[in-house]
Design a protein around this motif. Structure first.
Motif: not given
Lengths: 201, 307, 201
Positions: B49, A192, A196, B40
């Motif tokens: 997330h 992740h 990001v 995002f």
């Protein structure tokens, strides 16, 4: 068969011819096209390509299977030297574009509405970009109210990702995916972080 | 396994907060660094997330926690730009709706079904649809990540351009002093038309005009001959405004005809510079018979008449 | 020197890199350019190219020295197969074009009038075609009445005919030149033969 010296010689000659063809074509050539041009059959072409690959084992070049055909390419280990010679190539796909093209690749043909339902955001700009980059193409219209445009991926998409066929995409077994998702959610924070990072770019 | 590296927002997430603990959205997590929404992809991305960072069980989503965290993130933005955050607000409403429905009494479970043990999804659960969407989106995100790796690999491999394409485009030369191609003239015409602000529609009146191509050819040749060695500038030949479009079109056609017959040469010293037309005396011309020019011109005029 | 295994390994690696560079470049690269891109010197480049040529001895491709540089090319014995593949795009020089470019090659810089005087026919169309195919290029104007355009041949011309330098053109003394040009204008085969000889594959 290869005990026969003339057959072996023929295979070597065919390999040479195919080498020339792949060199000048500059785009993937299918076994069928190669067979037609060389007036042989696809079996002979496959044998010759294997021979060619063996010969190129020590070379800076390679024969890759890509976008439904064979193509000559440089080996990745020499990438930095080649990149130095060539002008900087096109930008990589943004994360929105990557996500969108992934969805289309798996669900094709599919509509903008379907993409947006999955991504949860408006995707018209991304679709335009992908069309401009020839990653996706309009493939008719769905026979439902509003007759929305259907999109599917192109051969250029396959080429861009170094895929030979659509079936080279990882298989999407629903249960397996759920399992993976759980793994991703619980065990793999690193992945992740990468996501990001990609999003922040 | 502890996470190797945690995204900035996640570090501040109070994972010790028990799920469902009531938390007013008016007192956002003080230590929370502001989350940039543009980092995002959309509300689902932000939710995923939060689920991952908070190590939540996606099949038993602590909706209250998730909802509070989500709204806290929106609050942390301060003033919300609706054009950016509209989708995020819709999701906030959805979360609140799910949260409120969870407060209602839960219908008794069907214990006959052994699969309903929490690891799989109960479709009567108000969270079901959201969880489905998160699963699906997360699935594509994971594959997209895989494709990204493939993209990187593929970028390390180089191909060569097709042979014919290279021959066609690999050696394009900059414009030089000398004859221009018809394309250059065409582009000049386009520029002229654009500056006049004319559309295609106006060109349909070609046949009605009194000016003929031959007249225009004579005019251009005359001016070029008068100008002598230095040639005449194209800008001199372009009619002054206001003028009929046909005059510009005819000027262009006349130039092409004269070029074809070798009666004039067109030159441009610099890219986008002044275009000059030089008259070529008879004795210097190629072996194009005078009659050929005439007949060619007449041919065109006949074609116009037939239109 | 080659007793040192690391030097030999380096030469092999350099050969691989140069192979990649020649492959992607699609145009001749000089030893100087290769040395600069690979951060070596011209001597090392020449050694690596020799190694590469040895390795390509059995291949359908070859490394040729052309237009003052090195380039990868197919071997002439496979020309028919390659031609077949490229057939739809094949665009050989016509006889008039061949004649015209021959005259310009030997008399450059020269005007259209001179070409036409030799060929005895109008040549404006041919000159245009040759310019488009980048075989010839305008090289200023003659300072005579009418200031006619002067034409000369390009590097692409050298490349097309497999010449390394203009001086590689078969030498003709002036008188013989005139005679041959007249012959060329009259005889179909003569000009072609002369150029094939000049093109020496």
């Amino acid at each position: 068969m290869t005990d026969n010296p003339s057959v072996a010689a023929n295979a070597a000659t065919l390999a040479g011819i195919i080498e020339c063809l792949l060199f000048v074509a500059g785009e993937p050539l299918t076994a069928k096209e190669l067979a037609k041009t060389t007036e042989t059959d696809e079996v002979a072409v496959h044998v010759a390509v294997r021979l060619l690959r063996d010969r190129y084992a020590e070379s800076g070049l390679q024969v890759v299977e890509i976008a439904r055909g064979y193509q000559m390419a440089t080996r990745p280990e020499f990438a930095s030297a080649v990149a130095k010679l060539l002008a900087p190539h096109a930008n990589r796909l943004s994360r929105p574009a990557l996500e969108t093209v992934t969805i289309i690749a798996y669900r094709q043909p599919c509509t903008q509405a379907e993409v947006e339902a999955i991504r949860g955001v408006a995707s018209d700009g991304v679709l335009k970009t992908l069309t401009e980059r020839e990653m996706i193409v309009e493939a008719g219209r769905r026979q439902t109210p509003g007759r929305p445009i259907l999109y599917s991926t192109t051969d250029h998409f396959l080429h861009y990702f170094g895929l030979s066929e659509l079936s080279d995409l990882p298989l999407l077994d629903e249960d397996e995916m759920e399992a993976r998702e759980i793994a991703a959610a619980n065990d793999d924070a690193a992945a992740h972080t990468a996501l990001v990072a990609a999003g922040v770019e | 396994m502890p996470p190797a590296a945690v995204p900035d927002a996640a570090t501040a997430l109070p994972s010790s907060v028990p799920p469902g603990k009531k938390r007013s959205s008016s007192e956002p997590f003080a230590a929370l660094p502001p989350l940039r929404l543009h980092a995002f992809e959309g509300p689902l991305d932000l939710l995923l997330h939060l689920v991952r960072a908070g190590r939540m069980d996606i099949f038993d989503l602590p909706i209250a926690t998730l909802c509070d965290q989500y709204i806290a993130h929106l609050d942390a933005l301060g003033s919300v730009d609706l054009s950016v955050a509209g989708e995020f607000l819709v999701m906030a409403a959805t979360l609140l709706e799910i949260k409120s429905r969870l407060l209602l009494p839960v219908p008794p479970r069907d214990d006959a079904d052994p699969d309903q043990d929490g690891s799989s999804l109960d479709l009567t659960d108000p969270r079901a649809e959201l969880v489905q969407r998160l699963l699906e989106y997360g699935k594509y995100q994971a594959i997209a990540e895989g494709l990204k790796l493939r993209e990187a690999d593929r970028k390390n491999v180089f191909f060569r351009d097709p042979m014919d394409a290279r021959l066609a485009s690999g050696f394009a030369l900059p414009p030089k002093f000398g004859e221009l191609s018809a394309d250059d003239l065409l582009r000049t015409l386009e520029r002229m038309l654009a500056s006049v602000g004319a559309g295609e529609k106006a060109i349909t009146s070609v046949r009605r005009q009194k000016i003929t191509l031959r007249m225009k050819m004579r005019e251009v040749a005359f001016h070029a001959r008068q100008a002598g060695q230095d040639g005449v500038s194209l800008s001199v030949l372009v009619p002054n405004a206001p003028f009929a479009l046909i005059e510009v079109v005819l000027l262009f056609l006349a130039l092409l005809e004269l070029l074809k017959s070798g009666s004039v040469l067109v030159a441009q010293k610099a890219f986008c510079g002044d275009i000059r037309i030089f008259f070529v005396p008879e004795f210097e011309r190629a072996m194009v018979a005078e009659g050929e020019i005439e007949s060619g011109t007449e041919g065109i005029e006949e074609a116009e008449a037939e239109d």
